[in-house]
Structures are given as structure tokens and as C-alpha cells.
Design an enzyme around this catalytic site. Sequence first.
Site, short mmCIF file in Angstrom:
data_model
loop_
_atom_site.label_atom_id
_atom_site.label_comp_id
_atom_site.label_asym_id
_atom_site.label_seq_id
_atom_site.Cartn_x
_atom_site.Cartn_y
_atom_site.Cartn_z
N SER A 1 0.82 -1.20 0.00
CA SER A 1 0.00 0.00 0.00
C SER A 1 0.85 1.25 0.00
CB SER A 1 -0.90 -0.04 1.24
OG SER A 1 -1.14 1.26 1.70
N LYS A 2 0.40 2.23 -0.78
CA LYS A 2 1.19 3.46 -0.79
C LYS A 2 1.05 4.19 0.54
CE LYS A 2 -1.82 5.24 -4.35
NZ LYS A 2 -1.74 5.88 -5.63
N ARG A 3 -0.06 3.92 1.20
CA ARG A 3 -0.28 4.61 2.46
C ARG A 3 0.81 4.28 3.49
NH1 ARG A 3 -5.72 3.40 4.66
NH2 ARG A 3 -6.15 3.04 2.47
N GLY B 1 3.80 3.42 2.63
CA GLY B 1 5.12 3.63 2.03
C GLY B 1 5.78 2.34 1.59
#
Length: 484
Positions: A250-252, A254
Site C-alpha cells: 500500500s502506498k499509504r 510507504g
Amino acid sequence: MNGKVRTRFAPSPTGFMHIGNLRTCLYAYLFAKKEKGTFILRIEDTDRERYVEGAVDLIYRTLETAGIKHDEGPDVGGNYGPYIQSQRKEMYLEYAKELVKKGGAYYCFCSKERLESLTDENGNRKYDKHCLSLSEKEVQERLSKGEKFVIRQNIPQKGESSYDDMVFGHISVKNEDMEDNILIKSDLMPTYNFANVIDDHTMGITHVIRGMEYLSSTPKYNLIYDAFGWERPKYIHLPPIMKDANRKLSKRYGDANFEDFIEKGYLPEAIVNYIALLGWSPKNNVEIMSMQELIEHFSVDGISHSPSIFDEEKMKWMNGEYIKKLTPEEFVKRSISYFERSKIKGKYDYTELAKLLITRVSLFSEIEEKVNFLEEFESYDPEWFDNKKMKCDKELSLKIIKESEKELKKLDGFDEEKLQCAVEKIAEKAEAKKGQVYLTLRLAVTGKQSTPGGGVEMCNILGKEESLKRLEFSRKLLENALKN
Ligand code: GLU
């Protein structure tokens, strides 16, 4: 489908490109190129709250570094532009009005309070088509008064909507389970639900390739195509890439950011090769493939339904395989910044070091630690010259060092070949085996018991003057030790 295949990658500029996004992009590219089609980049920036400054440049940079070339896009142009959604704003509204006329959508003026009152005891809310019953006249009056509105999709209340996904097969959703989603927001910007359809249609997209989070909302999008009387595209939804058994990348958090991997010293072609295999396997099961080979072998049948787990160790191994294929000159060219940030910056021949490092690093970021020892020569324990296995001791080492000093001084030109000849002579004169000479030389010139490469390679890299200086230091160290 008539005509050429057209696929697109449609990232939102949120300032981050993780491995999952890049894989979607790669598959859309590989599929288009395999079919001799066109690959398009479209920037989906209608969600202004998530917009991050500089994020579009990051997208261009990432594609370029990864070797994925788009045929059409905001920066390269094309006949279907603009390729940035915010520049297409008016078009969506026009299409939405047309959809209203066709009965596929309607104006909604409901207040926030009214919408909130539709929430049931479980916290779920479904719009009740309240505004669908407004007469056209009433709608026109409210619009001319400047009342705030949204435009919602009009989903049939009965029946089912289905399609065949090229990876997941037949997908069917009951219409009653779908909501009359907003297509145009009160700021007149489209939602993703609408923009993706309008853009894919007007850009002539034949195959929509994207993450499987859109698998079950696609029937809804298809209803829009149908209402307009447009041909639906074909769909290729991709399973997620997981961090572990329970969590998606997830980009959340990182996770697995492409640029971070480049910074760590991964070669982009190794990352691309590795992610190509995250969720797809070629028929011949070959693992190491160039972009051209990926294009040749790519096929939708090889895409798996199940999530894959991102394994950095495996990617590192693959990177090591790519590094081994570099020539020493290429190695230096691509990793120069890692040499330059090490303690040996500007000293020694990087190409000579590269010869030793090629088989010894799987990431360029390992270079620094592997070369710093050259500059960390300091006093060490002379007892280390006693090596039972090699039947070497301090006395013999001292002889070897003295002969080495003489032979190295005599050398006219300094390279591995000349040093090898010198080792023969040193061994003869010191009555030692060559193995003992290598061992002693290594310790004497580096002060370390293990180094990448042996004594000859170390002397070669250090050069004549530095090698002699260090031999002298080691001779004195040994002489002292033997005195006591
Ligand atoms: N902007 C969407 C995303 O980044 C694209 C989805 C699609 O490819 O249709 O998830």
C-alpha cells in the site's frame, strides 16, 4: 474489436509509485506492444484533494527509468488528448447531460441532511432514487435558480449486470446491489466512476487493464457504455500484490516504492523483470527476461487469479544476476554515485574494483561498505599471520613481505599480470607456496583477513606506492612482534 489494440495506464498523481501501480502499467504496456498496439498514459487528477505537487513528473520519471514508453500522453501528445482529466472537465459534463437525456442518469438536489437520514441501523446508506421522480420541468426550474446539484447514475432496480473478464471469467452483480453513484459532483468535476468510462471510450481504449479492486464495479461502468450505445472494452483485472499473507502493498504505508528501490541500488531492468513475474508466468518458465523478451512472451493466459507476495530477497537475487551480466565499465557507469559516496572517492581505479565487485554485490548500495576497507588501513593483530591451515607463520610472513617489497619495487608498470609474475619470484625466494604469498600479501596491504579479491588484486587496486607503504608498515609490525 475492430482495429488496433489500445491500452492505457491511468495513475492518479498522489506522489508515489509503488510496485503494484508499476506492474499494472507494465502489463498494459506489454499487452499493447505484444499486440502491436498503442500504449497511452492518462493522468487521473479529478480528485483534487489527493493531488500532490510534482507527482506528474514522478510518473513520467518512473516510466522513463523503467523503460516503459508511452505512445500517447500529456507530454508526448497524440490525437485523443488532452490526456489530463482536469483539462477535460467540460467534456464530462456534456456527456453527463447527454446521459440524462438517454435515461442513464439524473439530476439530484438532495441535501446532505436528507442523504444522512437514509443511513440504516448498520450505518449503511443507499440512495433511494428520490430525485429520479422529479419532472423535467422541475429540474429545469431548480437548475435555472442556480441550485446545487450532482448527477447520479440511474441503475435498473431489477436484473443483473455481467461481463466476462479476461482473467477472472464471468462476473455478475445484481442490480439491486449497486447504488446510483454520483457521476458529476457539485463542483462539476466527474467522479472516477464516470470519467473512466468517458475517457476510455473517447480515447478508443480496447482493453482496460487495472487492479481487481474495480472488478465488481465494472458492471456499473458497463451500464454507462450500454446507455450511450457504445461498445464495451474488454477487461483484464489484476490480482493484488501482497506485502505478506494478510496485507496488500500500500502506498499509504510507504511500501515498496519504485524510487526507493532505485536509490537502494537496484537496476530498473531487474525491478521490471521481477515485477513482471509477480502475477504472471511465461509458458517456458524462464525467469530472466529483457523488456523485449517480456513483450514476446506476455500473454493474458499466464496471469494468475491469486495474489502474489512481494519478496524483496528474490528481487535482490535477480538484481545480482543482472549485475553479473554487466561489464566492469558498465558497472562503474551505472554505480558511480555509490563509489563517489564512499571513502575511496576519487582514489583507485573503479574499473579494477568493479571486476571484483561484479560477482560480490547484489545491490549497488553494498559497494560502499565493500570498498571502504581500502581506506581503513590501520594497525592490526600480527598474530593473524599465523595460519595453521595454510601452514604460515610470522617468520615466513616476514620473509614474504621483505621479498615482496623488493619485487614490487622492481616492477615497471603495475598490473595483475605483472603482480602474478612477481608472486612466483617472491614464492621462490622466500621458499613459500604461492597460496602463502597471497594470504600474507592480502593481510599485509589491507590489514584485513578477508577482502573481496586476494592479495594480488588488492595490490593492483592500491597501486605501487600505496602497496609499498603498507608493506613497510606491516614489516615493522611483524619485526616488533617477533622481537617480543
Ligand atoms: N486512477 C485509477 C487508479 O489509480 C485508475 C484505475 C483504472 O485504471 O481505471 O487506481
